[in-house]
Design a protein around this motif. Structure first.
Motif, mmCIF file in Angstrom:
data_model
loop_
_atom_site.group_PDB
_atom_site.id
_atom_site.type_symbol
_atom_site.label_atom_id
_atom_site.label_comp_id
_atom_site.label_asym_id
_atom_site.label_seq_id
_atom_site.Cartn_x
_atom_site.Cartn_y
_atom_site.Cartn_z
ATOM 1 N N SER A 1 38.574 47.539 38.829
ATOM 2 C CA SER A 1 39.812 47.415 39.589
ATOM 3 C C SER A 1 39.638 46.502 40.792
ATOM 4 O O SER A 1 40.600 45.926 41.294
ATOM 5 N N ALA A 2 38.391 46.337 41.252
ATOM 6 C CA ALA A 2 38.117 45.483 42.408
ATOM 7 C C ALA A 2 38.138 44.000 42.054
ATOM 8 O O ALA A 2 37.973 43.146 42.924
ATOM 9 N N LEU A 3 38.327 43.668 40.757
ATOM 10 C CA LEU A 3 38.417 42.273 40.343
ATOM 11 C C LEU A 3 39.831 41.723 40.499
ATOM 12 O O LEU A 3 40.030 40.513 40.524
ATOM 13 N N ARG A 4 40.801 42.627 40.597
ATOM 14 C CA ARG A 4 42.201 42.210 40.643
ATOM 15 C C ARG A 4 42.744 42.245 42.069
ATOM 16 O O ARG A 4 42.315 43.054 42.885
ATOM 17 N N ARG A 5 43.683 41.360 42.343
ATOM 18 C CA ARG A 5 44.363 41.301 43.642
ATOM 19 C C ARG A 5 43.373 41.254 44.800
ATOM 20 O O ARG A 5 43.484 42.017 45.766
ATOM 21 N N VAL A 6 42.422 40.354 44.693
ATOM 22 C CA VAL A 6 41.419 40.192 45.745
ATOM 23 C C VAL A 6 41.961 39.243 46.816
ATOM 24 O O VAL A 6 42.461 38.161 46.507
ATOM 25 N N ARG A 7 41.855 39.665 48.061
ATOM 26 C CA ARG A 7 42.219 38.815 49.193
ATOM 27 C C ARG A 7 41.273 39.161 50.333
ATOM 28 O O ARG A 7 41.331 40.248 50.899
ATOM 29 N N LEU A 8 40.369 38.232 50.660
ATOM 30 C CA LEU A 8 39.335 38.453 51.667
ATOM 31 C C LEU A 8 39.646 37.615 52.896
ATOM 32 O O LEU A 8 39.917 36.434 52.797
ATOM 33 N N GLY A 9 39.558 38.211 54.059
ATOM 34 C CA GLY A 9 39.930 37.548 55.293
ATOM 35 C C GLY A 9 41.272 38.083 55.760
ATOM 36 O O GLY A 9 41.681 39.183 55.367
#
Length: 411
Positions: free
Chosen positions: A10-18
């Motif tokens: 689930s951590a592969l989807r909708r990733v936005r860092l910063g």
């Protein structure tokens, strides 16, 4: 924890860092979009002289590899790998504009490891943007994603990649001889790695700030529904839906045919030779044709004078392959076992035209390391925490390899 659950999918989807403010620029890392194509093409065509010398070899020209058709197919392939938990393709934004990519791929969910690859707009060089983007992705990989180990191969002579690995605290584990083909020829690569054990306690972004990069986290800005809708509409137009539909239709409808007609080498059923003591040694194939097509793994049983010695498992890739040695300590120290390994190495190099054959051996299995050396493989390094045990623990493995040239890390 089962191997399937080792990486948090689930951590592969909708990733936005910063966002992170770096040298006055707002940096965000997020999932790659089809609408990134125009800027991706523009930057990579403009920066070809910096990227191509260290980019994987292709039969296509640089221009052909940067057409919309190719971009869509690559995007679909990466999304398919992401759905299987084996890839995390990410794009770097600087001040709201696409400025490069930072990917974790391939991901090995069983051993909780991944390979980090990054390229940036050359105009951002020296600002620390690439380092912070890599730090964000590494922190995310070793944290929420659940990875244990992240590697970064760098071609010898790629000073930028080497300096980036050093700056981020990675450790040089091995020099891999003729590891892959870049810019038309096989090149040696250094393998840099970091694990949860060797990662800085406060994370990589914090460590980079401590090392002198001027950066700080920014609060996530609130975006109205109208703004989000306008962004979505622009992204949809930029993605060119008709082209996506045409390419996707051919890609998915052709998938069964690609598997059915994918080239699979015809493997020898028996490979024979004679050891130093004059005894007949043979390798006998125990894997059927269709099983090999499906898994690309073949098992050979080693036999000497009619007596079983051990097994060799060959995982066949396109140009690189991996062999697993399964011999008891008693059998491994015989001339016949050495001949058996040498037969497979020779067959891989000259019969199957494999350009690099690897073996990963547990340091505790000294008999297999000695057998690998006697059979024609060379020791390249030790990979920290690279193998996951059935009980969930991790341990080091030694990397051994053979190439047609017979070069060694010291050459």
């Amino acid at each position: 924890m089962s191997p399937r659950d080792a990486v948090t999918r689930s951590a592969l989807r909708r990733v936005r860092l910063g966002p992170v403010l770096v040298a006055g620029h707002r940096v965000v890392v997020r999932n790659t979009r089809l609408s990134d194509f125009p800027r991706w093409r523009e930057l990579r065509l403009r920066d070809r002289r910096f990227i191509e010398p260290f980019w994987v070899t292709s039969a296509l020209s640089w221009e052909e590899r940067h057409r919309r058709r190719w971009w869509i197919r690559e995007y679909l392939r990466q999304r398919r790998a992401m759905a299987a938990g084996r890839a995390l393709p990410l794009s770097i934004e600087v001040d709201g504009e696409f400025a490069g990519q930072c990917n974790l791929m391939p991901i090995d969910p069983i051993n909780c490891s991944a390979e980090l690859g990054i390229w940036m707009d050359s105009r951002r060089a020296g600002e620390g943007v690439g380092s912070i983007a890599g730090g964000l992705v590494t922190d995310y990989g070793l944290g929420p994603l659940g990875l244990r180990r992240i590697t970064a191969p760098a071609a010898l002579g790629n000073r930028v990649a080497r300096q980036s690995a050093l700056r981020s605290g990675m450790i040089l584990e091995a020099t891999m001889i003729e590891a892959m083909s870049v810019n038309g020829r096989r090149r040696d690569h250094e393998l840099w790695a970091i694990t949860t054990t060797t990662a800085p306690p406060g994370g990589f972004v914090a460590a980079l700030v401590t090392a002198g990069i001027h950066a700080r986290y920014l609060p996530e800005e609130e975006r109205s529904l109208r703004t989000r809708w306008n962004d979505f509409r622009r992204a949809t137009v930029a993605a060119s839906p008709p082209a996506v539909l045409a390419v996707a239709t051919r890609y998915y409808l052709g998938a069964p045919l690609r598997w059915r007609w994918a080239p699979a080498p015809a493997l020898l059923d028996v490979i024979t030779g004679t050891d130093a003591d004059g005894r007949s040694v043979s390798l006998r194939k125990r894997t059927g044709h269709w099983a090999f097509r499906r898994t690309r793994r073949v098992r050979y049983d080693a036999v000497a004078a009619g007596e079983p010695l051990g097994r060799l498992l060959l995982d066949h890739g396109e140009a690189n392959a991996r062999v697993t040695l399964e011999f008891s300590p008693e059998a491994a120290f015989t001339a016949a076992a050495t001949t058996a390994v040498a037969l497979l190495v020779d067959y891989a190099m000259n019969g199957l035209r494999i350009e690099r054959l690897e073996a990963r051996i547990d340091p505790a299995d000294a008999h297999l390391a000695k057998l690998a050396s006697a059979g024609g493989l060379r020791h390249e390094g030790v990979l920290a925490e690279a193998r996951r045990d059935p009980d969930g623990g991790f341990h080091d493995v030694e990397l051994w390899a053979a190439t047609p040239s017979g070069a060694t890390p010291s050459d």
